[in-house]
Each structure stands twice: as structure tokens, then as C-alpha cells.
Design a protein around this motif. Structure first.
Motif, short mmCIF file in Angstrom:
data_model
loop_
_atom_site.label_atom_id
_atom_site.label_comp_id
_atom_site.label_asym_id
_atom_site.label_seq_id
_atom_site.Cartn_x
_atom_site.Cartn_y
_atom_site.Cartn_z
N LEU A 132 28.35 -0.47 11.96
CA LEU A 132 28.23 0.42 12.81
C LEU A 132 26.93 0.39 12.71
O LEU A 132 25.60 0.11 13.75
N MET A 133 26.60 0.80 11.01
CA MET A 133 25.18 0.55 10.75
C MET A 133 23.98 -0.32 11.55
O MET A 133 22.99 -0.33 11.79
N LYS A 134 24.78 -1.86 11.47
CA LYS A 134 23.92 -2.90 12.04
C LYS A 134 24.24 -3.00 13.50
O LYS A 134 22.57 -3.34 13.99
N ILE A 135 24.97 -2.41 14.48
CA ILE A 135 24.63 -2.87 15.42
C ILE A 135 23.98 -1.49 16.05
O ILE A 135 23.34 -1.74 16.36
N LYS A 136 24.00 -0.15 15.20
CA LYS A 136 22.92 0.52 15.57
C LYS A 136 21.52 0.15 15.25
O LYS A 136 20.50 0.45 15.96
N ALA A 137 21.29 -0.42 14.31
CA ALA A 137 19.58 -0.59 13.63
C ALA A 137 19.61 -2.05 15.02
O ALA A 137 17.95 -1.65 15.32
N LYS A 138 20.45 -2.94 15.76
CA LYS A 138 19.78 -3.96 16.68
C LYS A 138 20.02 -3.22 17.29
O LYS A 138 18.61 -3.64 18.58
N GLU A 139 20.48 -1.95 18.22
CA GLU A 139 20.56 -1.26 19.55
C GLU A 139 18.85 -0.96 19.19
O GLU A 139 18.32 -0.23 20.06
N GLU A 140 18.31 -0.23 17.93
CA GLU A 140 17.06 0.67 17.77
C GLU A 140 16.28 -0.01 17.84
O GLU A 140 15.56 0.42 17.48
N HIS A 141 16.14 -1.98 17.11
CA HIS A 141 14.85 -2.08 16.93
C HIS A 141 14.62 -1.90 15.34
O HIS A 141 12.86 -2.38 16.05
N TYR A 142 15.21 -2.01 14.85
CA TYR A 142 14.79 -1.94 13.32
C TYR A 142 14.44 -2.50 13.18
O TYR A 142 14.65 -3.47 12.66
N SER A 143 13.09 -2.53 12.47
CA SER A 143 12.56 -4.31 12.25
C SER A 143 12.06 -3.87 10.53
O SER A 143 11.26 -4.19 9.54
N PHE A 144 13.09 -2.55 9.84
CA PHE A 144 13.03 -2.91 8.47
C PHE A 144 14.27 -3.06 7.77
O PHE A 144 15.64 -2.75 8.95
N PRO A 145 14.82 -3.09 6.47
CA PRO A 145 15.76 -2.94 6.27
C PRO A 145 17.31 -1.43 6.24
O PRO A 145 16.59 -0.64 6.16
N LYS A 184 0.54 -1.16 0.07
CA LYS A 184 0.16 -0.03 0.12
C LYS A 184 0.67 1.38 0.38
O LYS A 184 -0.07 2.51 -0.48
N GLY A 185 1.66 1.05 0.79
CA GLY A 185 2.85 2.17 0.05
C GLY A 185 4.27 1.85 0.41
O GLY A 185 4.39 0.71 1.20
N THR A 186 5.22 2.99 0.80
CA THR A 186 6.52 2.90 1.10
C THR A 186 7.26 3.80 1.30
O THR A 186 6.99 4.97 0.98
N VAL A 187 7.46 3.85 2.81
CA VAL A 187 8.74 5.04 2.92
C VAL A 187 10.10 4.69 3.26
O VAL A 187 10.39 3.76 3.33
N VAL A 188 10.66 5.71 2.58
CA VAL A 188 12.58 5.82 2.36
C VAL A 188 12.25 6.78 3.22
O VAL A 188 11.93 7.57 2.85
N MET A 189 13.62 6.33 4.01
CA MET A 189 13.69 7.16 4.88
C MET A 189 16.15 7.38 5.14
O MET A 189 15.83 6.75 4.99
N PHE A 190 15.98 8.71 4.77
CA PHE A 190 17.78 8.33 4.56
C PHE A 190 18.21 9.13 5.82
O PHE A 190 17.83 10.11 6.64
N ILE A 191 18.75 8.64 6.91
CA ILE A 191 19.21 8.32 8.41
C ILE A 191 20.49 8.88 8.12
O ILE A 191 21.30 7.92 7.49
N CYS A 192 21.41 8.64 9.63
CA CYS A 192 22.55 8.00 9.43
C CYS A 192 22.52 7.48 11.22
O CYS A 192 21.94 7.95 12.17
N ASN A 193 23.89 6.83 12.07
CA ASN A 193 24.05 6.66 13.60
C ASN A 193 24.61 8.28 14.39
O ASN A 193 23.85 7.74 14.80
N HIS A 194 25.26 8.48 12.91
CA HIS A 194 25.88 10.11 14.87
C HIS A 194 25.15 10.81 14.96
O HIS A 194 24.63 12.31 15.67
N CYS A 195 24.02 11.70 13.56
CA CYS A 195 23.23 12.65 13.31
C CYS A 195 22.64 12.98 14.57
O CYS A 195 21.57 12.06 15.10
N PRO A 196 22.57 13.69 15.88
CA PRO A 196 21.30 14.06 17.12
C PRO A 196 19.73 14.03 16.59
O PRO A 196 19.27 13.85 16.88
#
Length: 185
Positions: free
Chosen positions: A91-104, A38-50
Motif C-alpha cells: 500500500l506504500m507503493k500505491i500511496k507513493a504513486k498517488e502522491e507523485h513521490y519523486s523520492f524513495p 548538498k544535503g539530505t532530507v530524511v522524513m518519517f511518514i506513513c500512509n494513514h496519518c491525517p
């Protein structure tokens, strides 16, 4: 802390295609495999940005909540990791696990995908409909680090709810504000 606004890609733009490495699963993910029914959210993010750190709990919550409705999420980091090693894929892989990302959480090594989306800052949000036409771009909500407003995801949430209900999405949209994407020299 820099305050860079979104470039606000024109509404109706077709989602630029991509095929990038998912740092969580170490597999290639394309727009075709990442898109939602039904839709797709694309987000540009990074690990260190406050600004991203400030909204991480809400984007994790939104991902879990809305992926059940047919809207899928994908996050992309396009930062120059030579000058910003804290944004490296391991470090992205670690951040994704820490933040419980359910998306790629994809790594855009060449920065070509960020350029194709006209991404300017982290976080930068894009919502595409089921035909991959842009219906929303801009901020998650009005909260910023230090402004005292709660992180609710209100703006993106309203756009996704309207998309799911078949309601018109308000074309008056506020740009996201965040750290500039760290472009390679």
C-alpha cells in the motif's frame, strides 16, 4: 487524533546509516545511495496519518523542487503493519504513486531505523548537510489538520535555502507534531 511531538535529535548528530527496501522500486536503498550532494532530507511518514495526508502535496512539491538543487529526499515508514495494515509495503507503493513521490519510500520493518533517528511522530523531518551532520529537525511549517493555516513548507524550506546559500541555520526550531509512530508490542 494523537498529537505527538518530535524528540528533536541534537543538532550536529551524524545521520544514522540505513539500508531499507524501497517500496516503489523493490530495491534496497542505503543512506549512501540516497544522500544528496548538498544535503539530505530524511522524513518519517506513513500512509494513514491525517497529519501526513495533510502535508503530502507539499512534501511531493518540495521533493521535486529541491532535488534539482542537490538536496535529496527519502521517506521512511516504520509503523507496525500487523496492527496498522494500511501502512503495509504494497500500500506504500500505491500511496507513493498517488502522491507523485519523486523520492524513495522505504519500509523499516524492524523499526530499528526509527529508533536510531529517535523518530517519534509522522511526519518527522530531518535535514542533514553534505557531510550528513544534522542541521535541522522538526516541523514542515505551522499548518496542522483543522487549524486553517496553509501548508507552505516554510520552516523546512527556509532551512534548505539557508543550507544551499551557506547561511547559518536558525537553531531555534519547532518540533513536528503528528501521530505517534506505531511501535510493535
Amino acid at each position: 487524533m494523537a498529537r505527538t511531538p518530535s524528540n528533536m535529535l541534537p543538532l550536529g548528530t551524524k545521520a544514522p546509516d540505513f539500508e531499507l527496501m524501497d517500496t516503489i522500486t523493490d530495491t534496497l536503498v542505503s543512506l549512501e545511495t540516497a544522500k544528496g550532494e548538498k544535503g539530505t532530507v530524511v522524513m518519517f511518514i506513513c500512509n494513514h496519518c491525517p497529519f501526513v495526508i495533510h502535508v503530502n502535496p507539499e512534501i511531493s512539491r518540495l521533493g521535486l523542487e529541491y532535488q534539482k538543487t542537490g538536496i535529496r529526499f527519502v521517506a521512511i515508514s516504520s509503523n507496525d503493519v500487523e496492527n496498522y495494515p494500511q501502512d503495509a509495503p504494497d500500500l506504500m507503493k500505491i500511496k507513493a504513486k498517488e502522491e507523485h513521490y519523486s523520492f524513495p519510500y522505504l519500509y523499516d520493518k524492524t523499526q530499528e531505523i526509527a529508533k536510531a533517528y529517535h523518530a517519534a511522530c509522522t511526519p518527522d523531518f530531518y535535514l542533514f548537510d553534505n557531510t550528513l551532520q544534522l542541521v535541522y529537525r522538526g516541523q514542515l511549517d505551522d499548518s496542522r489538520p483543522g487549524n486553517g493555516l496553509p501548508v507552505t513548507g516554510r520552516d523546512l524550506r527556509k532551512a534548505m535555502d539557508d543550507l544551499l546559500k551557506g547561511n547559518p541555520i536558525d537553531e531555534l526550531q519547532k518540533p513536528s507534531i503528528g501521530c505517534n509512530i506505531k511501535w510493535k508490542p
